[in-house]
Design a protein around this motif. Sequence first.
Motif, PDB file in Angstrom:
ATOM      1  N   PHE A  93       0.728  -1.147  -0.119  1.00 51.23           N
ATOM      2  CA  PHE A  93       0.056   0.092  -0.103  1.00 51.23           C
ATOM      3  C   PHE A  93       0.788   1.162   0.074  1.00 51.23           C
ATOM      4  O   PHE A  93       0.501   2.407  -0.579  1.00 51.23           O
ATOM      5  N   ALA A  94       2.126   1.095   0.553  1.00 49.77           N
ATOM      6  CA  ALA A  94       3.213   2.468   0.323  1.00 49.77           C
ATOM      7  C   ALA A  94       3.145   2.670  -0.903  1.00 49.77           C
ATOM      8  O   ALA A  94       3.268   3.786  -1.456  1.00 49.77           O
ATOM      9  N   PHE A  95       3.504   1.613  -1.738  1.00 48.27           N
ATOM     10  CA  PHE A  95       3.889   1.793  -3.246  1.00 48.27           C
ATOM     11  C   PHE A  95       2.524   2.210  -3.910  1.00 48.27           C
ATOM     12  O   PHE A  95       2.490   3.166  -4.738  1.00 48.27           O
ATOM     13  N   VAL A  96       1.353   1.903  -3.615  1.00 44.89           N
ATOM     14  CA  VAL A  96       0.261   2.771  -4.371  1.00 44.89           C
ATOM     15  C   VAL A  96      -0.042   4.064  -3.641  1.00 44.89           C
ATOM     16  O   VAL A  96      -0.018   5.117  -4.523  1.00 44.89           O
ATOM     17  N   GLY A  97       0.569   4.370  -2.388  1.00 43.06           N
ATOM     18  CA  GLY A  97       0.656   5.718  -1.847  1.00 43.06           C
ATOM     19  C   GLY A  97       1.426   6.584  -2.810  1.00 43.06           C
ATOM     20  O   GLY A  97       1.352   7.829  -3.207  1.00 43.06           O
ATOM     21  N   ALA A  98       2.860   6.164  -2.874  1.00 39.60           N
ATOM     22  CA  ALA A  98       3.848   6.641  -3.829  1.00 39.60           C
ATOM     23  C   ALA A  98       3.635   6.818  -5.012  1.00 39.60           C
ATOM     24  O   ALA A  98       3.816   7.960  -5.644  1.00 39.60           O
ATOM     25  N   LEU A  99       2.713   5.890  -5.862  1.00 45.26           N
ATOM     26  CA  LEU A  99       2.279   6.036  -7.026  1.00 45.26           C
ATOM     27  C   LEU A  99       1.344   7.158  -7.068  1.00 45.26           C
ATOM     28  O   LEU A  99       1.608   8.201  -7.950  1.00 45.26           O
ATOM     29  N   GLY A 100       0.585   7.471  -6.306  1.00 44.48           N
ATOM     30  CA  GLY A 100      -0.482   8.571  -6.272  1.00 44.48           C
ATOM     31  C   GLY A 100       0.417   9.711  -6.221  1.00 44.48           C
ATOM     32  O   GLY A 100      -0.127  10.857  -6.533  1.00 44.48           O
ATOM     33  N   ALA A 101       1.311   9.907  -5.227  1.00 46.27           N
ATOM     34  CA  ALA A 101       2.009  11.002  -4.974  1.00 46.27           C
ATOM     35  C   ALA A 101       2.535  11.301  -6.339  1.00 46.27           C
ATOM     36  O   ALA A 101       2.810  12.785  -6.863  1.00 46.27           O
ATOM     37  N   PHE A 102       3.514  10.438  -7.294  1.00 41.87           N
ATOM     38  CA  PHE A 102       4.017  10.701  -8.438  1.00 41.87           C
ATOM     39  C   PHE A 102       3.035  11.321  -9.342  1.00 41.87           C
ATOM     40  O   PHE A 102       3.460  12.321 -10.179  1.00 41.87           O
ATOM     41  N   ILE A 103       1.942  10.487  -9.330  1.00 43.79           N
ATOM     42  CA  ILE A 103       0.958  10.957 -10.275  1.00 43.79           C
ATOM     43  C   ILE A 103       0.362  12.254  -9.926  1.00 43.79           C
ATOM     44  O   ILE A 103       0.316  13.156 -10.950  1.00 43.79           O
TER      45      ILE A 103
END
Length: 188
Positions: free
Chosen positions: A85-95
């Motif tokens: 889920f941290a990677f999902v959150g990171a993806l959201g931050a990058f997007i």
Amino acid sequence: MINQQRVIFTRGNAVFSILSLLHIISMFSRVSTAVIAPTLIADFSLNAETIGLLGGAFFYSFAFMQIPMGPLLDRIGPRVVISCFAFVGALGAFIFAFAQSYAVALTARILMGIGMAPMLMGTFKVFTLVFPANTFSTLAGLVISAGTMGNMLASSPLAYVADHLGWRTVFFITGVATSALGMLNFFV
């Protein structure tokens, strides 16, 4: 015996630190749009309704994910759940950092909310698995206290850095930090 206790103590400190930093990022992500709202309004041509929805998207997705979070943490385990889920959150931050439209920014905020959903509950689950039971309340209080630093960072410090580096850079850095902490969480 002493060396074994020292290793456990050191590992415990590392686990606590990583989880606290992830909770700080979660709290930062929750409230960050309020401080940069004027810039977001200008960049995406938003009105009161759309800026409110952009800010609320994190909360809606975060709250929705609390329903399956307990079973996920119990069945899969906090190590995998928090890291993924941290990677999902990171993806959201990058997007969010690279968003050129409101729809993309809204999607990014939803991903950030989903990604940050297990950070506090997952941390509590780790505390029950890694630390002695009599330390739970102290550790829970400390991690919640640490989380308020995320709120503080999303105020004047965010405004200052966003003015000098831009809000997009802030969220890119947030994505990098979240990714790094997700990896550390998995391996530690």
